[in-house]
Design a protein around this motif. Structure first.
Motif, PDB file in Angstrom:
ATOM      1  N   SER A   1       0.729  -0.895   0.237  1.00  0.00           N
ATOM      2  CA  SER A   1       0.327  -0.234   0.025  1.00  0.00           C
ATOM      3  C   SER A   1       0.366   1.465  -0.188  1.00  0.00           C
ATOM      4  N   GLU A   2       1.939   1.492   0.135  1.00  0.00           N
ATOM      5  CA  GLU A   2       3.079   1.963  -0.124  1.00  0.00           C
ATOM      6  C   GLU A   2       2.964   2.373  -1.761  1.00  0.00           C
ATOM      7  N   ALA A   3       3.789   3.678  -1.928  1.00  0.00           N
ATOM      8  CA  ALA A   3       3.975   4.651  -3.039  1.00  0.00           C
ATOM      9  C   ALA A   3       4.166   3.970  -3.836  1.00  0.00           C
ATOM     10  N   ALA A   4       4.026   4.072  -5.117  1.00  0.00           N
ATOM     11  CA  ALA A   4       4.489   2.536  -6.357  1.00  0.00           C
ATOM     12  C   ALA A   4       5.536   2.691  -6.423  1.00  0.00           C
ATOM     13  N   LEU A   5       6.741   3.636  -6.399  1.00  0.00           N
ATOM     14  CA  LEU A   5       8.135   3.477  -6.969  1.00  0.00           C
ATOM     15  C   LEU A   5       8.655   2.970  -5.264  1.00  0.00           C
ATOM     16  N   LYS A   6       7.990   3.697  -4.348  1.00  0.00           N
ATOM     17  CA  LYS A   6       8.920   2.672  -2.714  1.00  0.00           C
ATOM     18  C   LYS A   6       8.327   1.525  -3.165  1.00  0.00           C
ATOM     19  N   SER A   7       7.506   0.561  -2.666  1.00  0.00           N
ATOM     20  CA  SER A   7       6.748  -0.784  -3.758  1.00  0.00           C
ATOM     21  C   SER A   7       7.654  -1.290  -4.197  1.00  0.00           C
ATOM     22  N   ASN A   8       7.863  -0.716  -5.242  1.00  0.00           N
ATOM     23  CA  ASN A   8       9.026  -0.901  -6.574  1.00  0.00           C
ATOM     24  C   ASN A   8      10.170  -1.649  -5.791  1.00  0.00           C
ATOM     25  N   THR A   9      10.442  -0.553  -5.033  1.00  0.00           N
ATOM     26  CA  THR A   9      11.890  -0.829  -4.792  1.00  0.00           C
ATOM     27  C   THR A   9      11.950  -1.895  -3.723  1.00  0.00           C
ATOM     28  N   SER A  10      10.757  -1.534  -2.411  1.00  0.00           N
ATOM     29  CA  SER A  10      10.744  -3.467  -2.013  1.00  0.00           C
ATOM     30  C   SER A  10      11.194  -5.283  -2.669  1.00  0.00           C
ATOM     31  N   ILE A  11      10.331  -4.198  -3.779  1.00  0.00           N
ATOM     32  CA  ILE A  11       9.997  -5.760  -4.728  1.00  0.00           C
ATOM     33  C   ILE A  11      11.472  -5.518  -5.123  1.00  0.00           C
ATOM     34  N   LEU A  12      11.913  -5.141  -6.087  1.00  0.00           N
ATOM     35  CA  LEU A  12      12.961  -5.311  -6.429  1.00  0.00           C
ATOM     36  C   LEU A  12      14.086  -6.076  -5.598  1.00  0.00           C
ATOM     37  N   SER A  13      14.277  -5.138  -4.456  1.00  0.00           N
ATOM     38  CA  SER A  13      15.187  -5.684  -3.380  1.00  0.00           C
ATOM     39  C   SER A  13      14.695  -7.801  -2.798  1.00  0.00           C
ATOM     40  N   PHE A  14      13.294  -7.330  -3.169  1.00  0.00           N
ATOM     41  CA  PHE A  14      13.336  -8.867  -2.668  1.00  0.00           C
ATOM     42  C   PHE A  14      13.816 -10.333  -4.289  1.00  0.00           C
ATOM     43  N   TYR A  15      13.080  -9.397  -4.860  1.00  0.00           N
ATOM     44  CA  TYR A  15      13.977 -10.943  -6.048  1.00  0.00           C
ATOM     45  C   TYR A  15      15.221 -10.936  -6.399  1.00  0.00           C
ATOM     46  N   ASN A  16      16.114  -9.328  -5.782  1.00  0.00           N
ATOM     47  CA  ASN A  16      17.574  -9.631  -5.739  1.00  0.00           C
ATOM     48  C   ASN A  16      18.053 -10.577  -4.335  1.00  0.00           C
ATOM     49  N   PHE A  17      17.309 -10.931  -3.992  1.00  0.00           N
ATOM     50  CA  PHE A  17      17.749 -11.468  -2.409  1.00  0.00           C
ATOM     51  C   PHE A  17      16.999 -13.373  -3.219  1.00  0.00           C
ATOM     52  N   ARG A  18      16.428 -13.157  -3.791  1.00  0.00           N
ATOM     53  CA  ARG A  18      15.927 -14.011  -4.381  1.00  0.00           C
ATOM     54  C   ARG A  18      16.041 -15.050  -5.313  1.00  0.00           C
ATOM     55  N   LYS A  19      17.524 -13.675  -6.127  1.00  0.00           N
ATOM     56  CA  LYS A  19      18.273 -14.403  -7.097  1.00  0.00           C
ATOM     57  C   LYS A  19      19.222 -15.078  -6.704  1.00  0.00           C
ATOM     58  N   LYS A  20      19.966 -14.153  -5.619  1.00  0.00           N
ATOM     59  CA  LYS A  20      20.768 -14.706  -4.659  1.00  0.00           C
ATOM     60  C   LYS A  20      20.735 -16.201  -4.589  1.00  0.00           C
ATOM     61  N   ILE A  21      20.024 -16.708  -4.056  1.00  0.00           N
ATOM     62  CA  ILE A  21      19.333 -17.568  -3.586  1.00  0.00           C
ATOM     63  C   ILE A  21      18.837 -19.035  -4.221  1.00  0.00           C
TER      64      ILE A  21
ATOM     65  N   ILE B   1      16.783 -25.895 -12.514  1.00  0.00           N
ATOM     66  CA  ILE B   1      17.387 -24.784 -11.436  1.00  0.00           C
ATOM     67  C   ILE B   1      17.741 -23.595 -12.702  1.00  0.00           C
ATOM     68  N   ARG B   2      18.303 -23.919 -14.023  1.00  0.00           N
ATOM     69  CA  ARG B   2      19.062 -22.567 -14.461  1.00  0.00           C
ATOM     70  C   ARG B   2      17.681 -22.457 -15.610  1.00  0.00           C
ATOM     71  N   SER B   3      16.214 -23.013 -15.539  1.00  0.00           N
ATOM     72  CA  SER B   3      15.822 -22.319 -16.509  1.00  0.00           C
ATOM     73  C   SER B   3      15.205 -21.594 -15.589  1.00  0.00           C
ATOM     74  N   ALA B   4      14.971 -22.159 -13.868  1.00  0.00           N
ATOM     75  CA  ALA B   4      14.490 -20.834 -12.443  1.00  0.00           C
ATOM     76  C   ALA B   4      14.866 -19.874 -12.913  1.00  0.00           C
ATOM     77  N   ILE B   5      16.672 -19.853 -12.846  1.00  0.00           N
ATOM     78  CA  ILE B   5      17.120 -18.994 -12.224  1.00  0.00           C
ATOM     79  C   ILE B   5      17.279 -17.546 -13.920  1.00  0.00           C
ATOM     80  N   ARG B   6      17.184 -17.985 -14.390  1.00  0.00           N
ATOM     81  CA  ARG B   6      17.104 -17.507 -16.496  1.00  0.00           C
ATOM     82  C   ARG B   6      15.242 -16.600 -16.214  1.00  0.00           C
ATOM     83  N   ARG B   7      14.541 -17.468 -15.695  1.00  0.00           N
ATOM     84  CA  ARG B   7      13.579 -17.057 -15.336  1.00  0.00           C
ATOM     85  C   ARG B   7      13.111 -15.489 -14.035  1.00  0.00           C
ATOM     86  N   GLU B   8      13.823 -15.964 -13.459  1.00  0.00           N
ATOM     87  CA  GLU B   8      13.831 -14.700 -12.193  1.00  0.00           C
ATOM     88  C   GLU B   8      15.008 -13.554 -12.677  1.00  0.00           C
TER      89      GLU B   8
END
Length: 197
Positions: free
Chosen positions: A103-123, A173-180
């Motif tokens: 429910s935060e402003a779109a840009l801030k939420s987008n930054t949070s989501i970007l941070s989350f997917y960076n975390f998932r990429k590392k995982i 796993i490589r396919s999943a990484i490419r999708r991420e």
């Protein structure tokens, strides 16, 4: 995952203002909540499968294969420990995703989501490779003890079939990484679009 980010991208493009004030943003929040719940259900299903696998391995190691060699015991510990580590990481990912306030402003939420997917990429990248490596080392540490139980032809078949299974698993796993990575790049582009406004 690609489709859900395309949906979110389209809704964000419709309204890039305050997430609390406009109907377009309400639709974004609703869609994002649905996608987040869907992702959480998938992660919970993965956790359930991993718990069943680790319980089956533990039951096998405790009740069937009462290993005598220290090397075999350590191998069994590596196998089970690597799966337990992955379960912990998936649980942490769920808690991380729940902290994202849509429910935060779109840009801030987008930054949070970007941070989350960076975390998932590392995982899905380095951490997953390390876990599979630990599991594989643990598996092959059982071979000396299994050589006392199985004929040589069967032991070779087991060891070779594990390599084939690992190659197939690595492909997925490589396919999943490419999708991420594709989803992450979409988010980065969307974020850049929002910053230009």
């Amino acid at each position: 995952m690609q489709t859900e980010f395309n949906d979110i991208k389209q809704l964000w493009k419709q309204d890039k203002t305050s997430a609390k004030d406009s109907p377009g943003s309400s639709a974004i929040i609703k869609l994002a909540d649905q996608k987040k719940r869907s992702t959480t259900r998938t992660q919970l299903a993965n956790i359930t499968v991993l718990v069943v696998v680790v319980l089956a391995l533990l039951a096998y190691f405790v009740f069937v294969a009462k290993f005598q060699f220290t090397l075999s015991r350590f191998g069994a510990l590596l196998m089970c420990g690597s799966i337990v580590l992955r379960i912990g990481i998936e649980l942490a990912s769920i808690f991380y995703a729940k902290r994202i306030d849509l429910s935060e402003a779109a840009l801030k939420s987008n930054t949070s989501i970007l941070s989350f997917y960076n975390f998932r990429k590392k995982i899905h990248g380095t951490v997953t490779i390390a876990i599979i490596t630990l599991y594989s080392v643990g598996f092959y540490m059982l071979t000396p003890e299994f050589s006392h139980w199985f004929p040589m032809w069967l032991l070779i078949l087991i060891d070779l079939s594990y390599i084939l299974a690992a190659v197939i698993f690595s492909y997925f796993i490589r396919s999943a990484i490419r999708r991420e990575m594709k989803a992450l790049n979409e988010i980065k582009r969307l974020r850049e679009d929002l910053l230009e406004q």
